[in-house]
Design an enzyme around this catalytic site. Structure first.
Site, mmCIF file in Angstrom:
data_model
loop_
_atom_site.group_PDB
_atom_site.id
_atom_site.type_symbol
_atom_site.label_atom_id
_atom_site.label_comp_id
_atom_site.label_asym_id
_atom_site.label_seq_id
_atom_site.Cartn_x
_atom_site.Cartn_y
_atom_site.Cartn_z
ATOM 1 C CB THR A 134 -0.905 0.062 1.249
ATOM 2 O OG1 THR A 134 -0.057 0.053 2.403
ATOM 3 C CG2 THR A 134 -1.870 -1.112 1.297
ATOM 4 C CE LYS A 135 2.997 1.632 4.493
ATOM 5 N NZ LYS A 135 3.767 0.970 5.509
ATOM 6 C CG ASN A 136 3.713 7.295 -1.333
ATOM 7 O OD1 ASN A 136 2.707 6.857 -0.768
ATOM 8 N ND2 ASN A 136 4.031 8.575 -1.325
#
Ligand SMILES: *Cc1c(COP(=O)(O)O)cnc(C)c1O
Length: 396
Positions: free
Chosen positions: A196-198
């Site tokens: 879910t991170k950038n």
């Protein structure tokens, strides 16, 4: 929730499905690179990991980068490499993911929480100063949602008391404070490439540091505590004996993961622009609603725009946070909570006697906060649907 697909193969609301929260943008180049990696037969730690470390180090302007299999591992190893001793106190924020504090505990250290600033949701330096005792040895600031902590004040406090600083940069790959990259202020900076991170590698993490000795220790600890030659023992220069010089862990990143990361990192700027455009659309659309939207971005900083969090105050919105979450889900929009404050969790209450009321800002925000979808993958139609759902829930 019956429409919810696995995060790897999300439907979007464009085709009438459920908009999965935090679904990453994955493109053809990394798919091809993973296939090439599989065909090469070299799946484990090898040339792709070395390349990803090199690229990341250059991007952040740090002397050393060590890829590991999660940010949790990065934090754990950084605590060990910082030379902290069992029982030393480490101050961190009450508003973070449990991994921050679990890593402190796994390193044999004592976590001490400080409350947050109600506007920035970052560690409040004044609260940090209140928590310092003669046993305090480190501060772990978390650049919450991608907004930089006030690193000038935090580093002043650290220098004044001789404390180590380990930055939790899980939200903060692109973050800068007065022209300097997050993760380069303290002794170690820890990053996440969780799904879910950038930018993502599926699972994955990175430590950056200017301390070459610390970097060597982290690299060793990430692979069982074996000497460096262990990384090359199956190469073509002939078998090399390794020696175990530390009781390490199994925290190394695989080439399969790095194969994704090298391409994701190259797209960091276009992804950041897309996130910013979505962020600006939300802020504009919600300006007349009784919600609290993220505070304006401070001058001379770069916000990584990892989370777009709104506060749902029942007194103003006529609906409580949990009902809001359910109503959004019913409208096919996946939402997140980042986070219930750490003292809300039974384990920490029992182990450390923490009580939510003792961290009033983190408690209130943790009980009102909702994260809306914010991913480079979102189409304009998805953003329209999120905005319509928020308006619909509040007007219902
Ligand atoms: C995601 C996250 C972590 C843990 O990252 P992993 O790579 O999943 O271990 C740590 N801290 C914060 C603030 C996070 O959001």
């Amino acid at each position: 929730m019956k429409d919810k697909k696995t995060p790897e193969f999300p439907a979007t609301s464009m085709n009438g499905g459920f908009l999965v929260y935090g679904s990453p943008a994955i493109e053809e180049t990394e798919i091809q690179e993973v296939v090439a990696c599989l065909r090469s037969g070299w799946l484990g730690t090898g040339p792709k990991v070395a390349q990803f470390e090199e690229d990341f180090k250059r991007y952040k302007g740090a002397r050393c980068a060590i890829a590991v299999n999660s940010c949790t591992a990065a934090l754990h190893l950084s605590m060990l490499a910082a030379g902290l001793q069992p029982g030393d106190e480490v101050i961190t924020t009450a508003m973070t993911f449990c991994a921050t504090v679990n890593a402190i505990i796994h390193a044999g250290l004592k976590p001490v929480l400080a409350d947050i600033d109600s506007v920035t949701m970052n560690l409040d330096p004044e609260q940090v100063a209140h928590k310092i005792t003669e046993r305090t040895r480190a501060i772990v600031p978390v650049h919450f949602a991608g907004r930089p902590c006030p690193m000038d004040t935090i580093m002043d406090i650290a220098r004044h008391h001789g404390l180590k600083v380990i930055e939790d940069c899980a939200h903060a790959i692109e973050t800068e404070f007065r022209g300097q990259h997050a993760g380069t202020f303290g002794d170690f900076g820890c990053f996440s490439f969780y799904a879910t991170k950038n930018i993502v590698t599926g699972e994955g993490g990175m430590v950056i540091t200017n301390d070459q000795e610390g970097a060597a220790r982290i690299k060793r600890l990430a692979l069982h505590g074996m000497t460096q030659d262990a990384w090359r023992r199956f190469g073509d220069e002939g078998y090399k004996h390794y020696h175990v010089v530390d009781c390490g862990f199994k925290y190394n990143m695989m080439d399969l993961q790095a194969a994704i990361g090298v391409h994701q990192l190259r797209r960091i700027e276009p992804y950041a622009s897309r996130r910013q455009a979505i962020w600006d659309r939300y802020t504009k659309a919600f300006s007349d609603l009784p919600l609290t939207v993220p505070a304006p971005i401070e001058p001379e900083t770069r916000h990584a725009r990892h989370l777009y969090t709104i506060l749902v105050d029942q007194a103003r919105c006529g609906i409580d946070r949990d009902a809001f979450l359910q109503a959004m889900t019913a409208r096919n929009i996946g939402v997140g909570v980042h986070y219930l404050s750490l003292p809300e969790h039974p384990f920490y209450q029992e182990r450390f006697g923490w009580r939510p009321e003792d961290y009033p800002q983190a408690m209130r925000i943790g009980r009102q906060t909702v994260s809306l979808p914010l991913s480079a993958k979102l189409k304009e139609g998805d953003v329209d649907n999120v905005i319509r759902a928020v308006e619909g829930v509040l007007h219902a």
